[in-house]
Scaffold this motif. Sequence first.
Motif, PDB file in Angstrom:
ATOM      1  N   ARG A 128       6.464   5.557  -2.315  1.00  0.00           N
ATOM      2  CA  ARG A 128       6.856   5.067  -0.998  1.00  0.00           C
ATOM      3  C   ARG A 128       5.735   4.240  -0.392  1.00  0.00           C
ATOM      4  O   ARG A 128       4.563   4.510  -0.615  1.00  0.00           O
ATOM      5  N   CYS A 129       6.108   3.222   0.370  1.00  0.00           N
ATOM      6  CA  CYS A 129       5.095   2.467   1.115  1.00  0.00           C
ATOM      7  C   CYS A 129       5.517   2.279   2.572  1.00  0.00           C
ATOM      8  O   CYS A 129       4.884   1.561   3.324  1.00  0.00           O
ATOM      9  N   VAL A 159       0.860  -1.175   0.000  1.00  0.00           N
ATOM     10  CA  VAL A 159       0.000   0.000   0.000  1.00  0.00           C
ATOM     11  C   VAL A 159       0.900   1.230   0.000  1.00  0.00           C
ATOM     12  O   VAL A 159       1.699   1.420   0.906  1.00  0.00           O
ATOM     13  N   TYR A 160       0.781   2.041  -1.018  1.00  0.00           N
ATOM     14  CA  TYR A 160       1.654   3.204  -1.129  1.00  0.00           C
ATOM     15  C   TYR A 160       1.347   4.209  -0.032  1.00  0.00           C
ATOM     16  O   TYR A 160       0.192   4.497   0.268  1.00  0.00           O
ATOM     17  N   ASN A 161       2.416   4.730   0.549  1.00  0.00           N
ATOM     18  CA  ASN A 161       2.296   5.676   1.662  1.00  0.00           C
ATOM     19  C   ASN A 161       2.414   7.089   1.111  1.00  0.00           C
ATOM     20  O   ASN A 161       3.460   7.468   0.591  1.00  0.00           O
ATOM     21  N   VAL A 200       4.903  12.854   6.422  1.00  0.00           N
ATOM     22  CA  VAL A 200       5.671  12.810   7.671  1.00  0.00           C
ATOM     23  C   VAL A 200       6.398  11.476   7.790  1.00  0.00           C
ATOM     24  O   VAL A 200       5.815  10.417   7.595  1.00  0.00           O
ATOM     25  N   LEU A 201       7.696  11.551   8.096  1.00  0.00           N
ATOM     26  CA  LEU A 201       8.510  10.355   8.284  1.00  0.00           C
ATOM     27  C   LEU A 201       8.827  10.184   9.766  1.00  0.00           C
ATOM     28  O   LEU A 201       8.932  11.161  10.509  1.00  0.00           O
ATOM     29  N   LEU A 225      12.658   3.315   1.961  1.00  0.00           N
ATOM     30  CA  LEU A 225      11.223   3.561   2.119  1.00  0.00           C
ATOM     31  C   LEU A 225      10.428   3.160   0.886  1.00  0.00           C
ATOM     32  O   LEU A 225       9.202   3.120   0.922  1.00  0.00           O
ATOM     33  N   VAL A 226      11.133   2.897  -0.196  1.00  0.00           N
ATOM     34  CA  VAL A 226      10.484   2.639  -1.482  1.00  0.00           C
ATOM     35  C   VAL A 226      10.060   1.180  -1.594  1.00  0.00           C
ATOM     36  O   VAL A 226      10.795   0.270  -1.192  1.00  0.00           O
TER      37      VAL A 226
END
Length: 310
Positions: A166-167, A3-5, A9-10, A184-185
């Motif tokens: 990113r997910c 599921v792509y994020n 915010v990280l 993150l990818v």
Amino acid sequence: MNVYNTSSVLVLNSYNFSSEVVFPAFLFATLSYMIILFCNLILILTIILNKSLHHPMNLILLNLPVHDLIGASAFFPQIIKEILTDSRTMQYSTCVAQAFFIHIYAGGSVFTLTAMAYDRYIAICCPLKYNTVMTNAHIMRLITFVWASNLVTMGVLFILLLRLPRCRSELTQPYCDNPSLLSLVCANTTINNIYGLVVVAVSQVIANGMILYTYLQILIACFRSNRSDTKAKALQTCATHLTVFLLLECLGLFTIISYRLGSISPHLRRFLGMSTLIFPPTLNPIIYGLRTKEIREKIMHFFKNKILPS
């Protein structure tokens, strides 16, 4: 299924300092940053304000503290904020900007040190041709090439990164760089990995090849020289330059290798990464300011007459 994020915010892998360690950590980070700012700005101002220092070597050297300030300013303010607020979050755009400037610092420092080695080679091995070869126009072309090649190389690196979805949103590092952002990818990163490896390999071959060749030629020229004062001065200059180059290279390469080896402790990886951003920017202006006689004398004159007048 991934599921792509799309969150902006990280979550950072923070230092998890205990309450007793927070103040010493804040003090260390703040003092380190202030020392880096002070020493590098003094070196920049000394070279800019003294026309007697406007010769090729120093004009190239001027780029080194500029890169050091870029790297330190990308790293320390965020770290100090994390320590003070115990924050574990960062905006994705801020993270990308921090990573980009950290890579600009690293690449620019290596390219600048390589250009300085080229200048020393011409000065020591071809002294009669030095003024003809190292003209102001040639120096400006050399400096422009260093900045342009660095900006283009890192620009492409981050364009390739930003095209990927990113997910994940949790970083493995307490600061941002390309490998941690790439983690993150959730897409095929083969192109990014190949490009990154090619950039590292080509830059290392060029930088280390140039350093090895120029210093071998300089050593040969020094041992052939009958003038002991010329030999000592040349070797002192080369030893200073080589110390700075090897410090940056060792820390940088170990950090890059640590990302490729899963068996490396994450704590060691963080230490190596932060050391690359702390020690070279702190030591470079001190080494060049104290070891270079002309610059040292100008700095002492400035403090004696402007800062601490009798």
